[in-house]
Design an enzyme around this catalytic site. Structure first.
Site, short mmCIF file in Angstrom:
data_model
loop_
_atom_site.label_atom_id
_atom_site.label_comp_id
_atom_site.label_asym_id
_atom_site.label_seq_id
_atom_site.Cartn_x
_atom_site.Cartn_y
_atom_site.Cartn_z
N CYS A 2 47.39 20.68 39.69
CA CYS A 2 47.62 19.76 40.80
C CYS A 2 48.71 18.76 40.43
O CYS A 2 49.07 18.60 39.27
CB CYS A 2 46.33 19.00 41.12
SG CYS A 2 44.88 20.05 41.37
N ARG A 27 54.06 22.95 41.34
CA ARG A 27 52.88 23.10 40.50
C ARG A 27 51.78 23.90 41.19
O ARG A 27 50.84 24.37 40.55
CB ARG A 27 52.34 21.72 40.10
CG ARG A 27 53.27 20.96 39.17
CD ARG A 27 52.74 19.58 38.86
NE ARG A 27 51.52 19.63 38.07
CZ ARG A 27 51.48 19.66 36.75
NH1 ARG A 27 52.60 19.68 36.05
NH2 ARG A 27 50.33 19.66 36.10
N TRP A 75 44.97 21.70 44.09
CA TRP A 75 44.76 23.14 43.94
C TRP A 75 43.25 23.33 43.81
O TRP A 75 42.65 22.90 42.84
CB TRP A 75 45.49 23.65 42.69
CG TRP A 75 45.64 25.14 42.62
CD1 TRP A 75 46.62 25.90 43.17
CD2 TRP A 75 44.78 26.04 41.92
NE1 TRP A 75 46.44 27.23 42.86
CE2 TRP A 75 45.30 27.35 42.09
CE3 TRP A 75 43.61 25.90 41.17
CZ2 TRP A 75 44.72 28.48 41.54
CZ3 TRP A 75 43.02 27.02 40.62
CH2 TRP A 75 43.57 28.29 40.81
N ASN A 99 43.12 15.39 38.38
CA ASN A 99 43.41 16.75 37.95
C ASN A 99 42.40 17.13 36.88
O ASN A 99 42.06 16.29 36.04
CB ASN A 99 44.82 16.87 37.36
CG ASN A 99 45.89 16.80 38.40
OD1 ASN A 99 45.62 16.75 39.60
ND2 ASN A 99 47.14 16.78 37.97
N GLY A 100 41.96 18.38 36.87
CA GLY A 100 41.03 18.82 35.85
C GLY A 100 39.71 19.24 36.44
O GLY A 100 39.56 19.39 37.67
N GLU A 478 55.78 42.60 31.73
CA GLU A 478 56.34 41.42 32.39
C GLU A 478 56.92 41.79 33.74
O GLU A 478 56.80 41.03 34.71
CB GLU A 478 57.39 40.77 31.50
CG GLU A 478 58.08 39.56 32.11
CD GLU A 478 57.16 38.42 32.48
OE1 GLU A 478 57.62 37.50 33.18
OE2 GLU A 478 55.97 38.43 32.09
N LYS A 482 55.76 40.06 37.30
CA LYS A 482 56.69 39.39 38.20
C LYS A 482 56.58 39.94 39.61
O LYS A 482 56.56 39.19 40.58
CB LYS A 482 58.14 39.55 37.70
CG LYS A 482 58.54 38.64 36.59
CD LYS A 482 58.59 37.19 37.05
CE LYS A 482 58.29 36.26 35.90
NZ LYS A 482 56.89 36.24 35.46
N GLU A 485 53.16 38.95 41.35
CA GLU A 485 52.87 37.55 41.64
C GLU A 485 53.71 36.96 42.76
O GLU A 485 53.26 36.02 43.41
CB GLU A 485 52.99 36.69 40.37
CG GLU A 485 54.36 36.55 39.78
CD GLU A 485 54.34 35.74 38.48
OE1 GLU A 485 53.38 34.99 38.24
OE2 GLU A 485 55.29 35.87 37.69
N HIS A 501 46.50 60.66 30.47
CA HIS A 501 45.13 60.29 30.16
C HIS A 501 44.46 59.59 31.34
O HIS A 501 43.55 58.78 31.15
CB HIS A 501 45.09 59.42 28.90
CG HIS A 501 45.54 60.15 27.68
ND1 HIS A 501 44.70 60.94 26.92
CD2 HIS A 501 46.77 60.25 27.11
CE1 HIS A 501 45.38 61.47 25.92
NE2 HIS A 501 46.64 61.07 26.03
N LYS A 600 51.97 26.42 38.67
CA LYS A 600 52.94 26.54 37.59
C LYS A 600 52.30 26.31 36.23
O LYS A 600 52.54 27.05 35.29
CB LYS A 600 54.08 25.53 37.81
CG LYS A 600 55.19 25.62 36.76
CD LYS A 600 55.90 26.96 36.82
CE LYS A 600 57.03 27.06 35.81
NZ LYS A 600 57.63 28.40 35.79
#
Length: 605
Positions: A2, A27, A75, A99-100, A478, A482, A485, A501, A600
């Site tokens: 947040c 963020r 968030w 935040n938290g 990676e 990308k 997301e 397999h 973020k």
């Protein structure tokens, strides 16, 4: 995750808060709100679900004259995305943003008899209610009392309704930075929000209480004694956090990679050899360690996997890459002979921080690779390698990934040198090639039109797959992250040799497969795997070097990178994979810089 902003001073507080929240949008958040003391010392609230723009519109329609206030982008953790759950929260004399996560909020609800008295489902309102119960006119004493009841992580900014013109703050794990500027006193969850006013700032110490007024920022220890803050100066300015003509931050940050690679590498070269004297990393430690544990999350973990691909065979010592959130619960076997390397762009990633603390408790020396000066992970590590990447605003990490790899490559080279595995000439050749990677990345940025064409075959597909062997598989991980997301396409990376397999069952007509084949020692085997997916109807986009010869029918589209040593193909390949994800998101009309549900900096578990 947040965003927090607080301001006391002569400027229009409402505008300062809205501008600050706009700077912190990257963020990640789902609602936004502000609380302001008006000219009559009354507190006003404005809260909206959605973007800061919606909050700004309401504020502009009904402006409040104020010089002190706090703002927040939320968030969601406890409670859904509603205006009732949006911050700030008010209970009695207390107005609070947070935040938290407060882990024992349910116990506090029962202990302070709060059932039926709360308007939201948030742990934040519980904290405000507890603080209100403890408040008897002395903010410092009440906050100290609150902290004794809390379990979890937090960054609080608090206003007391009988203390107009004052903001109090305290934190545990969750980040806060503060500054006193010519425009007043400010506090924020991220330096980005402070930069328009000052490059000088200090990281709020954990467990210390901060008081902001229009005239000063004061720091108090838990006993109420005043302390002098430890100011630092940012190495970048506001322009570095702007789009500067690019349509998105992500594209801008992709373009910045060649330059920030040089900024990360050049200061650590002495006569062409890697040198960590400035970081205080002793050669004796690099020479004596018998194993390495690399710990990180997400993109940073993928950077660690790339590094492992050269460190383990190059140094002939075991290297393990661990997901930070899992490492804590593995009962890991680490000793004082284990070198722990933790990687975090923000330096505040909570799982990585917890893993760092566990490693340190086992007496393992810890090197952190971080971007943010003075961050918690940086401060708690034995040694820090700053990546000098500048601010990264887009949620999807790009330049942080490549500079993390560059820093880890330099560390590998130094270790190979001091352990007698590289001569000075070999080390110079390694660092020279590393620096030239800025040119190979620049070359791929110049081929973005070809890459834009490639994504037209990905946009309409619900699935995409990335395959590769060895280092190419590490790159694939990676690339898949990308794409998923920011385009919301289900994308997975598979080691190409594993296709038979089970995973080849997922290959159907025209499903996109991005195949990476840059490692010459296993090229023939990778090509065989590519033929397997092509035979099953896949639309193959092949990433290879310029001099690699292939049959015309091997792939539907070929993207060639400049010829370079196998160890260094990660840098141009990273640009290609980032641009594939970027243009896919753009063509789908999505929010490139702020993808849904993501933040973020992950500062809660």
């Amino acid at each position: 995750m947040c965003g927090i902003i607080g301001y006391c001073g002569p400027l229009d507080a409402q505008k300062v808060l809205i501008d600050g929240l706009t700077q912190l949008e990257y963020r990640g958040y789902d609602s936004a709100g502000i609380a302001l003391f008006d000219e009559n010392s009354n507190i006003h609230f404005i809260k909206k679900v959605g973007k800061v723009a919606a909050l700004k519109k309401v504020c502009e329609a009904s402006p409040i004259s104020s010089h002190c206030g706090i703002g927040h982008t939320r968030w969601a953790t406890h409670g859904g995305v509603t205006s009732e759950n949006a911050h700030p929260h008010m209970y009695g004399h207390i107005t609070m943003i947070h935040n938290g996560i407060i882990e024992n909020y349910q116990e506090l609800t029962e202990a302070f008899h709060l059932k039926g008295k709360l308007l939201s489902q948030t742990d934040t309102e519980v904290s405000a209610a507890v603080l209100n119960e403890l408040y008897k006119g002395d903010p410092l004493s009440a906050i100290r009392g609150l902290l004794s009841h809390l379990k979890g992580s937090y960054a609080f900014c608090i206003m007391f309704d009988d203390r107009p013109g004052e903001i109090y703050a305290v934190r545990n794990v969750s980040p806060l930075v503060a500054a006193y500027t010519g425009s007043g006193a400010m506090i924020a969850s991220d330096l980005t929000a402070l930069l328009p006013y000052s490059k000088k700032y200090f990281v709020v110490p954990e467990g210390k209480i901060i008081r902001l007024t229009a005239y000063q920022v004061s720091v108090f220890d838990i006993c109420g004694n005043r302390e002098a803050p430890d100011y630092m100066e940012a190495s970048w300015n506001t322009d570095a956090a702007m789009k500067n003509g690019f349509p998105h931050y992500m594209l801008k940050e992709i373009h910045e990679q060649p330059e920030v690679l040089k900024q990360t590498v050049l200061p650590r070269l002495k006569n062409g050899l890697p040198d960590f004297t400035a970081e205080g990393i002793p050669d004796s430690m690099l020479k004596s360690v018998t194993e390495i544990r690399i710990i990180a999350c997400g993109t940073a973990m993928h950077a660690g996997m790339v590094a492992r691909s050269i460190i383990e065979p190059g140094l002939r010592i075991p290297v393990t890459v661990s997901i930070a959130s899992e490492f804590r619960y593995e009962e890991p076997m680490i000793t004082q002979n284990t070198l722990t390397i933790v990687i975090s762009q923000s330096g505040e990633t909570i799982d990585t921080l917890a893993a760092l603390r566990l490693a340190a408790s086992c007496h393992s020396p810890v090197i952190s690779v971080v971007n943010v000066k003075g961050s918690t992970i940086a401060r708690e590590s034995d040694y820090v390698i700053y990546t000098h990447g500048g601010p990264e605003i887009a949620v999807a990490s790009t330049k942080a990934y490549t500079v993390q790899i560059a820093a880890l490559y330099l560390l590998f080279c130094r270790m190979a040198l001091v352990r007698g595995l590289y001569t000075d000439e070999q080390a110079r050749q390694f660092t020279s090639t590393l620096l030239k990677c800025s040119d190979t990345m620049e070359a791929m940025i110049g081929r973005k039109d070809l890459i834009r064409e490639a994504v037209s075959h990905i946009c309409d597909s619900p699935n995409a797959f990335f395959i590769g062997r060895g280092m190419d598989y590490a790159f694939s991980l990676e690339g898949a992250l990308k794409l998923k997301e920011i385009s919301y396409i289900h994308s997975e990376a598979y080691a190409a040799g594993e296709l038979k397999h089970g995973t080849i069952a997922l290959i159907t007509d025209l499903v996109p497969v991005i195949a990476i084949a840059t490692q010459k020692n296993i090229l023939a085997k990778t090509i065989s795997n590519i033929r397997e997916v092509k035979a099953r109807g896949a639309f193959v986009i092949l990433l290879i070097t310029e001099q690699t010869k292939t049959d015309d029918d091997l792939a539907d589209l070929v993207i060639r990178i400049p010829e370079t040593d196998d160890k260094f193909t990660v840098f141009p390949i990273a640009v290609v994979l980032q641009l594939i994800a970027y243009y896919t998101s753009v063509q789908k009309g999505l929010d490139v810089d702020q993808p849904r549900n993501l933040a973020k900096s992950v500062t809660v578990e």
